[in-house]
Design a protein around this motif. Structure first.
Motif, PDB file in Angstrom:
ATOM      1  N   PRO A   1     -10.918  12.129 -15.779  1.00 29.95           N
ATOM      2  CA  PRO A   1     -10.901  13.275 -14.863  1.00 29.95           C
ATOM      3  C   PRO A   1     -11.934  13.070 -13.753  1.00 29.95           C
ATOM      4  N   GLY A   2     -11.663  13.690 -12.607  1.00 34.16           N
ATOM      5  CA  GLY A   2     -12.609  13.596 -11.506  1.00 34.16           C
ATOM      6  C   GLY A   2     -12.323  12.475 -10.532  1.00 34.16           C
ATOM      7  N   ALA A   3     -11.182  11.814 -10.667  1.00 30.90           N
ATOM      8  CA  ALA A   3     -10.849  10.715  -9.762  1.00 30.90           C
ATOM      9  C   ALA A   3     -10.634  11.230  -8.338  1.00 30.90           C
TER      10      ALA A   3
ATOM     11  N   GLN B   1     -16.612   5.221 -14.864  1.00 33.97           N
ATOM     12  CA  GLN B   1     -16.439   4.488 -13.613  1.00 33.97           C
ATOM     13  C   GLN B   1     -15.743   5.377 -12.596  1.00 33.97           C
ATOM     14  N   PRO B   2     -16.328   5.548 -11.398  1.00 37.24           N
ATOM     15  CA  PRO B   2     -15.619   6.304 -10.358  1.00 37.24           C
ATOM     16  C   PRO B   2     -14.272   5.645 -10.088  1.00 37.24           C
ATOM     17  N   THR B   3     -13.238   6.441  -9.976  1.00 35.99           N
ATOM     18  CA  THR B   3     -11.882   5.901  -9.877  1.00 35.99           C
ATOM     19  C   THR B   3     -11.189   6.411  -8.630  1.00 35.99           C
ATOM     20  N   ALA B   4     -10.508   5.493  -7.941  1.00 32.93           N
ATOM     21  CA  ALA B   4      -9.683   5.831  -6.780  1.00 32.93           C
ATOM     22  C   ALA B   4      -8.226   5.665  -7.162  1.00 32.93           C
ATOM     23  N   VAL B   5      -7.401   6.618  -6.752  1.00 32.92           N
ATOM     24  CA  VAL B   5      -5.981   6.612  -7.106  1.00 32.92           C
ATOM     25  C   VAL B   5      -5.143   6.882  -5.858  1.00 32.92           C
ATOM     26  N   GLY B   6      -4.122   6.056  -5.644  1.00 34.81           N
ATOM     27  CA  GLY B   6      -3.128   6.299  -4.609  1.00 34.81           C
ATOM     28  C   GLY B   6      -1.792   6.591  -5.256  1.00 34.81           C
TER      29      GLY B   6
ATOM     30  N   VAL C   1       3.938  -0.976   0.443  1.00 36.11           N
ATOM     31  CA  VAL C   1       2.813  -0.817   1.368  1.00 36.11           C
ATOM     32  C   VAL C   1       2.277   0.616   1.408  1.00 36.11           C
ATOM     33  N   ALA C   2       3.126   1.614   1.210  1.00 29.95           N
ATOM     34  CA  ALA C   2       2.648   3.005   1.266  1.00 29.95           C
ATOM     35  C   ALA C   2       1.682   3.298   0.131  1.00 29.95           C
ATOM     36  N   VAL C   3       2.015   2.912  -1.090  1.00 33.62           N
ATOM     37  CA  VAL C   3       1.114   3.204  -2.211  1.00 33.62           C
ATOM     38  C   VAL C   3      -0.156   2.382  -2.096  1.00 33.62           C
ATOM     39  N   ARG C   4      -0.054   1.156  -1.571  1.00 30.80           N
ATOM     40  CA  ARG C   4      -1.268   0.363  -1.373  1.00 30.80           C
ATOM     41  C   ARG C   4      -2.159   0.997  -0.314  1.00 30.80           C
ATOM     42  N   GLY C   5      -1.531   1.498   0.748  1.00 27.73           N
ATOM     43  CA  GLY C   5      -2.311   2.171   1.779  1.00 27.73           C
ATOM     44  C   GLY C   5      -2.989   3.420   1.263  1.00 27.73           C
ATOM     45  N   ALA C   6      -2.277   4.188   0.438  1.00 35.00           N
ATOM     46  CA  ALA C   6      -2.875   5.383  -0.161  1.00 35.00           C
ATOM     47  C   ALA C   6      -4.036   4.995  -1.066  1.00 35.00           C
ATOM     48  N   GLY C   7      -3.881   3.901  -1.810  1.00 32.17           N
ATOM     49  CA  GLY C   7      -4.958   3.427  -2.668  1.00 32.17           C
ATOM     50  C   GLY C   7      -6.182   3.000  -1.872  1.00 32.17           C
ATOM     51  N   LEU C   8      -5.952   2.286  -0.777  1.00 29.46           N
ATOM     52  CA  LEU C   8      -7.065   1.868   0.082  1.00 29.46           C
ATOM     53  C   LEU C   8      -7.769   3.074   0.690  1.00 29.46           C
ATOM     54  N   ALA C   9      -6.998   4.074   1.085  1.00 33.75           N
ATOM     55  CA  ALA C   9      -7.584   5.288   1.638  1.00 33.75           C
ATOM     56  C   ALA C   9      -8.408   6.026   0.585  1.00 33.75           C
ATOM     57  N   ALA C  10      -7.900   6.075  -0.645  1.00 32.22           N
ATOM     58  CA  ALA C  10      -8.643   6.711  -1.730  1.00 32.22           C
ATOM     59  C   ALA C  10      -9.935   5.953  -2.015  1.00 32.22           C
ATOM     60  N   LEU C  11      -9.860   4.634  -1.978  1.00 31.38           N
ATOM     61  CA  LEU C  11     -11.039   3.811  -2.215  1.00 31.38           C
ATOM     62  C   LEU C  11     -12.089   4.038  -1.130  1.00 31.38           C
TER      63      LEU C  11
ATOM     64  N   TRP D   1      -1.278   3.436  -7.544  1.00 34.00           N
ATOM     65  CA  TRP D   1      -2.285   2.380  -7.399  1.00 34.00           C
ATOM     66  C   TRP D   1      -3.593   2.967  -7.881  1.00 34.00           C
ATOM     67  N   THR D   2      -4.250   2.297  -8.832  1.00 33.52           N
ATOM     68  CA  THR D   2      -5.502   2.794  -9.387  1.00 33.52           C
ATOM     69  C   THR D   2      -6.516   1.667  -9.389  1.00 33.52           C
ATOM     70  N   SER D   3      -7.717   1.944  -8.911  1.00 33.74           N
ATOM     71  CA  SER D   3      -8.744   0.910  -8.809  1.00 33.74           C
ATOM     72  C   SER D   3      -9.016   0.290 -10.181  1.00 33.74           C
ATOM     73  N   GLY D   4      -9.054  -1.047 -10.187  1.00 37.20           N
ATOM     74  CA  GLY D   4      -9.337  -1.775 -11.409  1.00 37.20           C
ATOM     75  C   GLY D   4      -8.198  -1.838 -12.394  1.00 37.20           C
ATOM     76  N   ARG D   5      -6.991  -1.410 -11.974  1.00 36.74           N
ATOM     77  CA  ARG D   5      -5.835  -1.391 -12.865  1.00 36.74           C
ATOM     78  C   ARG D   5      -4.609  -1.905 -12.113  1.00 36.74           C
ATOM     79  N   PRO D   6      -3.553  -2.307 -12.826  1.00 36.17           N
ATOM     80  CA  PRO D   6      -2.360  -2.808 -12.141  1.00 36.17           C
ATOM     81  C   PRO D   6      -1.571  -1.696 -11.462  1.00 36.17           C
ATOM     82  N   LEU D   7      -0.812  -2.069 -10.460  1.00 38.36           N
ATOM     83  CA  LEU D   7       0.089  -1.118  -9.804  1.00 38.36           C
ATOM     84  C   LEU D   7       1.225  -0.791 -10.763  1.00 38.36           C
ATOM     85  N   MET D   8       1.571   0.496 -10.865  1.00 38.31           N
ATOM     86  CA  MET D   8       2.600   0.938 -11.802  1.00 38.31           C
ATOM     87  C   MET D   8       3.717   1.648 -11.039  1.00 38.31           C
ATOM     88  N   HIS D   9       4.921   1.602 -11.590  1.00 40.01           N
ATOM     89  CA  HIS D   9       6.010   2.332 -10.961  1.00 40.01           C
ATOM     90  C   HIS D   9       7.034   2.762 -12.010  1.00 40.01           C
ATOM     91  N   ALA D  10       7.762   3.822 -11.677  1.00 36.40           N
ATOM     92  CA  ALA D  10       8.838   4.318 -12.542  1.00 36.40           C
ATOM     93  C   ALA D  10       9.875   4.995 -11.661  1.00 36.40           C
TER      94      ALA D  10
END
Length: 268
Positions: free
Chosen positions: A91-93, A25-30, A248-258, A41-50
């Protein structure tokens, strides 16, 4: 400035599902690597943080003042985050990573190398954190004045036409606030940054137009009511903040990647 990605008029929930027979599956990552927390932020997956730094005394922080301070610690932290997904990121995201405004070449190279080592992306793009935050906040088109209150960096920018018109940063943030009285350190930084933008003759009209719509506060500091109230009292424009301003920053990066991934798919 990040010019290769235009904010899409969609949300992460609209991520298209490939056909069942697709092998990968093509994957977008912020990615938003902050001074306090790193979020993905990764498409089709939950938002993660550490946490971007270990609480142990004397431990080396992975990130300091918007820069990769310990590449090994940063790689380990990111690998742990991505390893938490039930479905590994292949790989290849297509990856879009946030960076502070005015990031220099060596700092960007360190961030690029760290992400490449962990993800082996097919495409790696950068976006100014403050612009990603505006995208993630769902800001309306038109001139926009934004301040990002981070753990170790405070930024202000004027956005127009889908990009950063002018920006400035202070290497001071929430980590420098040790009590209610020292919040003035961050307030003074915001006032100074807005003053710098207004004194720039080349962009004076853009700043005035953006200020007319008020000031959008994002970042972890926008979750502190006392600090937000102090900033509102110190500036001469209305102040507003989005829901969950620290995300909002990581969500924006995810949307941009998508959006970048979708354009690549359409181009075949």
């Amino acid at each position: 400035m990040f010019t290769d990605v235009i904010a899409p008029a969609t949300t992460p929930a609209t991520t298209p599902r490939p056909a069942a027979h697709a092998a990968v599956q093509p994957t977008a990552v912020g990615v938003d690597i902050g001074g306090a927390y790193t979020r993905i932020w990764t498409s089709g997956r939950p938002l993660m943080h550490a946490r971007s730094r270990d609480r142990a005394a004397g431990a080396q922080a992975a990130v300091r003042r918007g820069r990769i301070a310990d590449p090994a610690a940063a790689r380990s932290m990111l690998a742990g985050l991505f390893g938490g997904y039930d479905r590994p990121v292949p790989p290849g995201a297509t990856v879009v990573a946030c960076r502070p405004v005015h990031t220099n070449g060596s700092d960007e190279h360190a961030l690029r190398q760290t992400l490449a080592d962990v993800l082996a992306p097919g495409r790696l793009l950068f976006i100014d954190s403050i612009r990603a935050a505006a995208i993630g906040a769902g800001a309306a088109p038109g001139p926009l004045l934004v301040v990002d209150l981070g753990a170790q960096v405070t930024e202000a920018a004027v956005l127009a036409g889908g990009g950063v018109v002018d920006a400035a940063r202070h290497e001071v943030g929430l980590d420098d606030v040790t009590g209610p009285d020292t919040e003035e350190t961050v307030v003074a930084a915001v006032v100074d940054l807005l003053g710098r933008l207004r004194r720039e003759r080349q962009h004076r009209q853009a700043v005035a137009a953006a200020a007319h719509g008020g000031l959008l506060l994002v970042g972890g500091g926008a979750n502190r009511p006392r600090l937000v109230a102090s900033i509102a009292a110190a500036v001469d424009v209305p102040v507003r903040r989005p829901a969950a301003p620290h995300l909002v920053a990581v969500r924006g990066a995810g949307l941009a990647a998508l959006a970048a991934l979708r354009r690549a798919v359409l181009r075949g």
